[in-house]
Motif scaffolding. Structure first.
Motif, short mmCIF file in Angstrom:
data_model
loop_
_atom_site.label_atom_id
_atom_site.label_comp_id
_atom_site.label_asym_id
_atom_site.label_seq_id
_atom_site.Cartn_x
_atom_site.Cartn_y
_atom_site.Cartn_z
N GLN A 115 -6.69 -23.41 -9.68
CA GLN A 115 -8.06 -23.15 -10.10
C GLN A 115 -9.04 -24.16 -9.50
OE1 GLN A 115 -7.16 -23.32 -14.28
NE2 GLN A 115 -7.40 -21.10 -14.54
N ALA A 119 -12.11 -23.20 -7.02
CA ALA A 119 -13.48 -23.56 -7.40
C ALA A 119 -14.15 -24.37 -6.31
CB ALA A 119 -13.47 -24.33 -8.72
N ASP A 123 -17.48 -23.27 -4.24
CA ASP A 123 -18.64 -24.16 -4.22
C ASP A 123 -19.06 -24.47 -2.78
OD1 ASP A 123 -18.72 -24.21 -6.95
OD2 ASP A 123 -17.78 -26.19 -7.15
#
Length: 220
Positions: A115, A119, A123
């Motif tokens: 995860q 992420a 981003d």
């Protein structure tokens, strides 16, 4: 990452990946083998070590002289691999543990290694979209398709990341795409004795690295 048989050992997978990314060599030295054995004892997924190797190679790629291997030996990857192992262990230990809440309703589960990587990739691409309006529609498409879910397997994360940058490459004007390909072909070496699988992996690594450099996307 690898097309070795499913029965291949951790050591075989790492050696195969390292030699493909390095672009040269047929076997590891005794010292490299000792280090590889130590990593095997850590009990982490192969992809964790492979990520450290690829990050080490990418950092060294731009300083390598023409005709020279990107990495001299596996020991050159030790710092990056050890850091990736430490990161994986810390996140694995925290996964499923509730963070200190300010209120019961604000409790969240700690992010896993997968995860966290996902992420950071999202981003980085969102930041890229904010800097380059030409790529913004393609990033939005990636968010809704390729990056819509967090892969459960580390190997799927690597495929997801590579595919994302190759999709962005196709969104660039022809002249820029052509230059990225030229940059990728000029990186490192590629020996004829390498297997077809190893040459394919080596080329993909160099191409993705060239795309990331062109787009100004640092390590994710």
């Amino acid at each position: 990452m690898s097309l070795l048989p499913e029965s291949a050992s951790f050591e075989e997978l790492v050696q195969d990946y390292f030699l493909a990314v390095r672009g040269a060599g047929l076997m590891l030295s005794a010292l490299d083998t000792e280090l590889l054995t130590a990593w095997a004892r850590e009990g982490v997924p192969f992809e964790v070590v492979a990520r450290g190797i690829s990050r080490s190679a990418e950092k060294a790629l731009w300083d390598a002289r023409p005709g020279e291997p990107v990495l001299r030996n596996l020991r050159a990857c030790r710092r990056q691999v050890d850091a990736e192992i430490k990161k994986y262990r810390a996140l694995a230990a925290g996964a499923g543990v509730a963070a200190e809440p300010e209120a019961p309703s604000r409790r969240r589960k700690a992010l896993s290694w997968e995860q966290t990587r996902h992420a950071r990739l999202v981003d980085a691409l969102e930041d890229l979209a904010g800097r380059d309006s030409l790529l913004a529609p393609r990033v939005a498409w990636l968010r809704g398709t390729v990056l819509a879910q967090v892969p459960e397997e580390p190997s799927a994360l690597d495929a997801q990341e590579s595919l994302s940058f190759l999709v962005l490459l196709r969104a660039l004007p022809f002249s820029q795409r052509h230059q990225v390909w030229r940059d990728a072909l000029s990186m490192g070496t590629e020996q004829q004795v390498m297997s077809v699988r190893a040459r394919k992996l080596s080329r993909r690594f160099r191409l993705v690295a060239a795309v990331r450099r062109r787009l100004g996307v640092k390590e994710v």
